[in-house]
Design a protein around this motif. Structure first.
Motif, PDB file in Angstrom:
ATOM      1  N   ARG A 173       0.774  -1.309  -0.015  1.00  0.00           N
ATOM      2  CA  ARG A 173      -0.020  -0.205  -0.144  1.00  0.00           C
ATOM      3  C   ARG A 173       0.767   1.314  -0.168  1.00  0.00           C
ATOM      4  N   SER A 174       1.986   1.257   0.655  1.00  0.00           N
ATOM      5  CA  SER A 174       3.075   2.352   0.872  1.00  0.00           C
ATOM      6  C   SER A 174       3.583   2.642  -0.849  1.00  0.00           C
ATOM      7  N   THR A 175       3.591   1.486  -1.402  1.00  0.00           N
ATOM      8  CA  THR A 175       4.132   1.645  -2.741  1.00  0.00           C
ATOM      9  C   THR A 175       3.126   2.431  -3.612  1.00  0.00           C
ATOM     10  N   VAL A 176       1.701   1.935  -3.360  1.00  0.00           N
ATOM     11  CA  VAL A 176       0.646   2.689  -4.154  1.00  0.00           C
ATOM     12  C   VAL A 176       0.756   4.276  -3.916  1.00  0.00           C
ATOM     13  N   TYR A 177       0.842   4.649  -2.484  1.00  0.00           N
ATOM     14  CA  TYR A 177       0.841   6.159  -2.252  1.00  0.00           C
ATOM     15  C   TYR A 177       1.889   6.726  -2.705  1.00  0.00           C
TER      16      TYR A 177
END
Length: 183
Positions: A173-177
């Protein structure tokens, strides 16, 4: 007088074979060769060198293929030479043809280690200059991106949330952000 050998490479991917072969040719027995696979400049753990210091005794000789295989920098080299000298142990450098035996030998080794350190510094400077020039010309460094960034952005534009995007694309999810922040 017993002969001991010391060999070091900077990374675990490099081979010690050439140094070990040279030490054996110089007359060092296999069980008296100590090795490390760690960078000289990192301050990393050098267990082989530490064990060698424990094993040597007065009148022994430590053989190393090159100056830069023993010390991290000039100060480290001088410290090691003094340490071995206080034990009554000489150091010989095969490729450089020098030894710490005698006052002149110690002086030559100190000067050459300073020159070797200056050379390493110049190499790093040239490498960094080349990297800066390459970046200015548009060369990309690092591994290629494996995530389809456009797909992340399109899914988000369609109203799909970060958690759903990360689950669908099997990424963090951090990669998405991070991708959305860069867009």
């Amino acid at each position: 007088m017993r002969l001991f050998g010391y060999a070091r490479v900077s990374t675990s991917q490099q081979s010690l074979d050439i140094q070990i072969k040279a030490l054996k040719i110089a007359g060092v027995r296999k069980n008296r060769i100590f090795t490390d696979k760690t960078t000289g400049g990192s301050g990393g753990d050098r267990q082989g060198l530490e064990l060698l210091k424990v094993k040597v005794e007065k009148d022994d000789v430590v053989i190393v293929t090159k100056l830069d295989r023993l010390g991290r920098d000039t100060a480290d080299m001088i410290t090691l030479i003094k340490e071995f000298d206080s034990l009554g142990v000489a150091i010989r450098f095969l490729d450089d043809g020098i030894s710490t035996e005698g006052t002149m030998g110690k002086m030559v080794v100190t000067i050459l280690s300073a020159v070797a350190e200056a050379e390493r510094t110049r190499i790093l400077e040239r490498t960094n200059e080349g990297r800066i020039e390459a970046k200015a010309k548009g060369v990309k460094f690092g591994r290629k991106r494996s995530i389809n960034r456009d797909r992340v952005i399109n899914l988000n534009a369609q109203g799909v949330g970060a958690t759903a995007i990360s689950q669908q694309l099997k990424i963090g999810r951090s990669t998405v952000y991070k991708i959305l922040g860069e867009a």
